[in-house]
Scaffold this motif. Structure first.
Motif, short mmCIF file in Angstrom:
data_model
loop_
_atom_site.label_atom_id
_atom_site.label_comp_id
_atom_site.label_asym_id
_atom_site.label_seq_id
_atom_site.Cartn_x
_atom_site.Cartn_y
_atom_site.Cartn_z
N VAL A 112 0.84 -1.20 0.00
CA VAL A 112 0.00 0.00 0.00
C VAL A 112 0.88 1.25 0.00
O VAL A 112 2.00 1.25 0.49
CB VAL A 112 -0.94 0.06 1.23
N ASP A 113 0.32 2.30 -0.58
CA ASP A 113 0.97 3.60 -0.58
C ASP A 113 0.83 4.17 0.83
O ASP A 113 -0.27 4.27 1.35
CB ASP A 113 0.26 4.49 -1.60
N PRO A 114 1.95 4.55 1.46
CA PRO A 114 1.85 5.06 2.83
C PRO A 114 1.21 6.45 2.89
O PRO A 114 0.85 6.91 3.97
CB PRO A 114 3.31 5.13 3.28
N ASP A 115 1.07 7.09 1.75
CA ASP A 115 0.47 8.43 1.75
C ASP A 115 -0.86 8.39 1.02
O ASP A 115 -0.93 8.68 -0.17
CB ASP A 115 1.39 9.43 1.01
N PRO A 116 -1.92 8.00 1.73
CA PRO A 116 -3.20 7.85 1.04
C PRO A 116 -3.64 9.16 0.39
O PRO A 116 -3.36 10.24 0.92
CB PRO A 116 -4.17 7.44 2.14
N PRO A 117 -4.29 9.06 -0.76
CA PRO A 117 -4.74 10.29 -1.44
C PRO A 117 -5.81 11.01 -0.62
O PRO A 117 -6.44 10.42 0.26
CB PRO A 117 -5.32 9.78 -2.76
N PHE A 118 -5.99 12.29 -0.91
CA PHE A 118 -7.04 13.06 -0.25
C PHE A 118 -8.33 12.92 -1.04
O PHE A 118 -8.30 12.79 -2.27
CB PHE A 118 -6.65 14.53 -0.16
N ILE A 119 -9.43 12.93 -0.32
CA ILE A 119 -10.72 12.88 -1.00
C ILE A 119 -10.95 14.24 -1.66
O ILE A 119 -10.68 15.29 -1.05
CB ILE A 119 -11.85 12.57 0.01
N ALA A 120 -11.41 14.21 -2.87
CA ALA A 120 -11.60 15.48 -3.60
C ALA A 120 -12.78 16.25 -3.01
O ALA A 120 -13.78 15.66 -2.63
CB ALA A 120 -11.87 15.18 -5.07
N PRO A 121 -12.63 17.57 -2.92
CA PRO A 121 -13.77 18.37 -2.44
C PRO A 121 -14.97 18.22 -3.37
O PRO A 121 -14.80 18.16 -4.59
CB PRO A 121 -13.24 19.81 -2.44
N ASP A 122 -16.13 18.12 -2.81
CA ASP A 122 -17.35 17.98 -3.60
C ASP A 122 -17.82 19.37 -4.00
O ASP A 122 -18.40 20.10 -3.20
CB ASP A 122 -18.41 17.27 -2.75
N LEU A 123 -17.57 19.72 -5.25
CA LEU A 123 -17.84 21.10 -5.67
C LEU A 123 -19.29 21.32 -6.03
O LEU A 123 -19.73 22.45 -6.19
CB LEU A 123 -16.93 21.45 -6.86
N LEU A 124 -20.02 20.22 -6.13
CA LEU A 124 -21.43 20.38 -6.47
C LEU A 124 -22.28 20.54 -5.20
O LEU A 124 -23.45 20.89 -5.25
CB LEU A 124 -21.93 19.17 -7.26
N ARG A 125 -21.65 20.24 -4.09
CA ARG A 125 -22.38 20.35 -2.83
C ARG A 125 -22.77 21.81 -2.61
O ARG A 125 -21.94 22.71 -2.72
CB ARG A 125 -21.43 19.92 -1.72
N ALA A 126 -24.03 22.01 -2.28
CA ALA A 126 -24.50 23.38 -2.08
C ALA A 126 -24.04 23.88 -0.72
O ALA A 126 -24.15 23.18 0.28
CB ALA A 126 -26.01 23.42 -2.17
N GLY A 127 -23.50 25.09 -0.69
CA GLY A 127 -23.18 25.71 0.58
C GLY A 127 -24.45 26.25 1.19
O GLY A 127 -25.55 26.01 0.66
N PRO A 128 -24.36 26.97 2.30
CA PRO A 128 -25.57 27.56 2.88
C PRO A 128 -26.12 28.64 1.94
O PRO A 128 -25.38 29.17 1.12
CB PRO A 128 -25.08 28.16 4.19
N MET A 129 -27.39 28.92 2.07
CA MET A 129 -27.99 30.05 1.34
C MET A 129 -27.24 31.30 1.79
O MET A 129 -27.22 31.60 2.98
CB MET A 129 -29.43 30.21 1.81
N LEU A 130 -26.68 32.03 0.86
CA LEU A 130 -25.95 33.23 1.25
C LEU A 130 -26.91 34.40 1.43
O LEU A 130 -27.95 34.47 0.76
CB LEU A 130 -24.89 33.58 0.20
N SER A 131 -26.55 35.29 2.33
CA SER A 131 -27.34 36.52 2.48
C SER A 131 -27.10 37.38 1.25
O SER A 131 -26.20 37.12 0.45
CB SER A 131 -26.90 37.26 3.74
N GLY A 132 -27.86 38.43 1.11
CA GLY A 132 -27.72 39.32 -0.04
C GLY A 132 -26.30 39.87 -0.16
O GLY A 132 -25.69 39.83 -1.22
N ASP A 133 -25.78 40.34 0.96
CA ASP A 133 -24.41 40.87 1.00
C ASP A 133 -23.39 39.82 0.60
O ASP A 133 -22.47 40.08 -0.16
CB ASP A 133 -24.06 41.27 2.44
N GLN A 134 -23.57 38.65 1.19
CA GLN A 134 -22.62 37.57 0.91
C GLN A 134 -22.66 37.20 -0.56
O GLN A 134 -21.62 36.99 -1.19
CB GLN A 134 -22.94 36.33 1.76
N GLN A 135 -23.87 37.11 -1.11
CA GLN A 135 -24.01 36.72 -2.50
C GLN A 135 -23.36 37.77 -3.42
O GLN A 135 -22.66 37.42 -4.36
CB GLN A 135 -25.50 36.56 -2.85
N TYR A 136 -23.57 39.02 -3.07
CA TYR A 136 -22.97 40.08 -3.87
C TYR A 136 -21.44 39.93 -3.87
O TYR A 136 -20.79 39.98 -4.91
CB TYR A 136 -23.38 41.46 -3.33
#
Ligand code: ATP
Ligand code: ZN
Length: 776
Positions: free
Chosen positions: A224-248
């Motif tokens: 086995v590789d002693p340095d396991p790969p990192f799980i890729a960030p899930d870019l399709l995952r929705a973050g929280p609903m942003l406020s108007g300011d945050q969205q801007y």
């Protein structure tokens, strides 16, 4: 010939626009003067030949330039490749570097015989933008290129590729003869292949049982590789609903990311306004744009990283690759290697993560950009925020700076149009900003030997009665900052140093916070021999905790500082307890000040606001403003409103008044005016030349001679020499000259010229600090 990783020929190395732009100059001579101590005498023999490929190799040693070698392989290794080559008596691993054509032309005329490279590693070569950044950073900070490269090559052997490890995987077959021990091993192996040792300890058996199962058919040996790969960030995952300011703000940043160009962008919003969600959206945008893109989030303190890593994991469904000083060797290698392969797409780390070997870095976020912890003061002296912006400028990607109290430097960069800015106006979910008031200690004096004023005590009482949490902030570790003999007045200092010993009562020791020296607290004064005459003067967090425990015996009280909680894990436990409401009063240094979100914390008491204002540091007021805004900003971040009380003997100081009225802009304007009048950064350039020697007379002579050698130049002013505020440290005396120039002066070129005119003095070391922050 392949030049996949080479620098485009003739590229204008100064085309990137930052305020850090400096001209290219030959620094070799100067660097020899500064770093000659470290240069090995037996360099590779440089004589001639012309078969094979000629390549320049930079070694991760404090050397200003790359050396030429021959490479016998069929293909010339691209720039950035890791190679091993003979250097002096040893073999050293270095990196193929762009050659300095001027130097080469000079050497061409000589008859040459170059040594050969021993080995070209199979690892991914360093990216062209990183090679370019190292060259630039070396010139800017005035450290040798090799010392800069060493920061990239901190992880030993990472470029050698993985050394596979033997692990044991369950075959799914049950051996004919089963025992409870064997049963336990197979159960442990069913999740993932593990080493014999891991399986043995998981199952509580000897390794012989594990190995026996291989013969019996239950386990299979696998590599086995002693340095396991990192799980890729899930870019399709929705973050929280942003406020108007945050969205801007998020849209604003996304447009710049879309255009694929460099911009410094300040995300400016009060504590708790939701800046983090905005830059998470930016990270998602940058990573979504290109399947190979990588992003880096820099944090100022490792204490912040653990909870932060979890927050990232929640947002992206995968833990990012971490990088900080508490990682084990194996963890460091894993992150380094996976970053180099482009497999780790999101890295969260401390300042040195800037030197990880990203093949395709496309975004850097500098959280709490104003934080002084971004300045590295040891080894190569650099400011990670400034270098991050320069890195983005040279490679052509945006750099986000987030802060509730941006540095004056950044604010001026925005005002003068070099950076963009977006603001978040209020707290997320309409949580109120805390109500801040000053307690004038001249009117509201604590009892003798006590540190909490009657007003603050009353507020804590109220808070306890409604079961809300309190944070008492004092930026001083230990029990008492000064130990004094009542009889002769002797102050306890560290040996060979002008630093005060700080009493730590839990361990009953006197500790030097600068040198690490410590001793048991003596019962006799070392000077006048009086017995029990040594007295603690002034408070540290431990002493305030003592007072609090006496006053509120039934309250749950905890102390948090880097001494009481060494390492992020222990610190984490206290912070979690605070978050969970298991602590009523937390007494803490700045480790609790930043980034944390305690929903039930409604009162913050600043025990001594004057602490940071003492001393002649040019950023003292700014730092006090930032730190106290941050600390008081911990109060009332959820539904319940918060308040903060600031104890001070200088209730008229403008920085404290601005803090109480929440008028940041007025504070910044006054601060800007003061610095402009004096021509200090960001309105002028500043560098410190530090001289150090164990021999005080030699140091004095060297400092004065250097002062006398300073060339006259328009717009340049030399201040000093002066003794450092802590003059002697570990037996070494330190003096300092400051160079202050107008902004249009090439400070580095001036320093090169000056150092050329300075005769090196034996036993006196010179260090340069461009744009110094610390004046210790
Ligand atoms: N759009 C959102 N939806 C839900 N919760 C949010 C949103 N934005 C922020 N929050 C929550 O509000 C709190 C404050 O947000 P965040 O930590 O991002 O603020 P910040 O500006 O980074 O604060 P600080 O400067 O104090 O670190 C957090 O608990 C966060 O989870
Ligand atoms: Zn004494």
């Amino acid at each position: 010939m392949r030049f996949a990783h080479g620098l485009p020929v003739g590229r204008d190395r100064n085309s990137a626009e930052t305020d850090l732009g400096i001209k290219r100059t030959s620094m070799n001579k100067m660097q020899q003067l500064l770093y000659s101590d470290d240069t090995p005498d037996a360099l590779a023999t440089k004589t001639a030949d012309d078969t094979g490929h000629r390549v320049s190799v930079l070694f991760p040693l404090p050397l200003p330039k790359a050396y030429d070698y021959l490479c016998d392989s069929a293909d010339k290794p691209p720039i950035g490749s890791f190679v091993a080559a003979p250097f002096g008596p040893r073999e050293v691993v270095g990196v193929v570097w762009p050659s300095d054509d001027g130097e080469r032309a000079k050497k061409k005329s000589k008859v040459q015989k170059l040594k050969s490279i021993n080995q070209v590693y199979d690892a991914q070569p360093l990216a062209a933008d990183l090679v370019d950044f190292i060259d630039w950073a070396a010139e800017y900070t005035m450290y040798p290129k090799g010392a800069m490269l060493r920061m990239v090559m901190r992880v030993k052997d990472a470029f050698e590729g993985p050394r596979m490890q033997t692990a044991f995987a369950a075959t799914g077959e049950k051996p004919a003869r089963m025992t409870p021990q064997r049963e336990a091993v197979l159960a442990a192996a069913s999740t993932a292949p593990q080493s014999a040792g891991q399986l043995a300890s998981a199952a509580g058996v000897s390794e012989a049982v594990v190995r026996g199962l291989v013969g019996a058919g239950g386990l299979l040996k696998v590599d086995v590789d002693p340095d396991p790969p990192f799980i890729a960030p899930d870019l399709l995952r929705a973050g929280p609903m942003l406020s108007g300011d945050q969205q801007y703000a998020a849209d604003f940043v996304a447009t710049i990311i879309e255009r694929d160009e460099h911009k410094g962008i300040l995300i400016d919003g009060v504590t708790g306004s939701g800046k983090t969600e905005v830059y998470f959206a930016a990270v998602a945008a940058a990573l979504s744009k290109d399947p190979d893109a990588q992003a880096l989030i820099l944090l100022p303190e490792i204490a912040l990283t653990l909870p932060f890593l979890e927050r990232v994991e929640e947002r992206f469904g995968a833990a990012p690759a971490p990088w900080h000083s508490e990682l084990t060797g194996a963890q460091r290698r894993r992150t380094w290697r996976r970053v180099a392969e482009g497999q780790a797409r999101l890295v969260v780390g401390a300042r040195s993560a800037l030197f990880l070997p990203f093949p395709k870095l496309k975004l850097i976020v500098v959280d709490e950009e104003h934080d002084g912890a971004y300045k590295q003061e040891e080894g190569v002296i650099y400011h990670a925020r400034d270098l991050a912006v320069a890195r983005g400028a040279r490679a052509g990607f945006p750099v986000l700076l987030a802060s509730a109290t941006p540095s004056l430097e950044t604010v001026v960069n925005v005002d003068e149009g070099r950076y963009e800015a977006v603001g978040l106006s209020g707290r997320f979910n309409d949580a109120q900003m805390p109500d801040i008031s000053l307690i004038d200690m001249r009117d509201d004096t604590p009892d003798a030997g006590k540190w909490l004023s009657p007003k603050l005590v009353e507020e804590v009482d109220k808070n306890l009665s409604v079961n809300e949490q309190t944070l008492l902030f004092l930026n001083r570790r230990g029990y008492a900052p000064l130990t004094l003999c009542r009889r002769c007045g002797h102050k306890m200092t560290a040996p060979g140093s002008d630093t005060m010993l700080v009493e730590h009562r839990f361990e009953n020791r006197l500790v030097c916070h600068h040198t690490g020296f410590s001793m048991p607290k003596p019962s006799v004064c070392p000077v006048c021999k009086a017995v029990d005459s040594l007295t603690a003067c002034g408070p540290g967090v431990e002493r305030v905790a003592e007072e609090a425990k006496e006053r509120w015996p039934n309250a749950r009280i905890e102390v948090l500082s880097s001494d009481t909680a060494p390492g992020p894990q222990t610190m984490r436990a206290v912070l979690d307890a605070m978050k969970a409401g298991e602590i009523d009063i937390l007494i803490a240094t700045q480790v609790a000040a930043k980034g944390h979100h305690f929903p039930n914390l409604t009162l913050v008491g600043v025990v001594d606001a004057d602490l940071g204002l003492a001393g002649g540091d040019l950023r003292a007021a700014e730092r006090t403003y930032q730190l106290l805004s941050q600390v008081t900003g911990r109060a009332g971040r959820a539904e319940k409103p918060g308040r903060a009380m600031i104890q001070t003997y200088q209730a008229d100081a403008s920085v404290l008044k601005a803090l109480a009225s929440g008028d940041r802009d007025a504070f910044l304007a006054a601060e800007a005016m003061g610095r402009q009048e004096l021509g200090f950064p960001p309105y002028g350039r500043l560098a410190a030349v530090m001289l150090r020697s164990p021999d005080e007379a030699a140091l004095d002579r060297a400092a004065n001679a250097m002062r006398a050698a300073a060339p006259l130049a328009d717009g340049v002013e030399i201040l000093g020499p002066a003794r450092a505020p802590i003059y002697r440290l570990r037996g070494i005396a330190r003096m300092r000259l400051l160079v202050k120039t107008r902004r249009n002066v090439n400070l580095q070129a001036y320093l090169i010229d000056w150092l050329k005119r300075t005769k090196p003095q034996s036993g006196v070391r010179i260090t340069l600090d461009i744009n110094p922050y610390s004046f210790m």
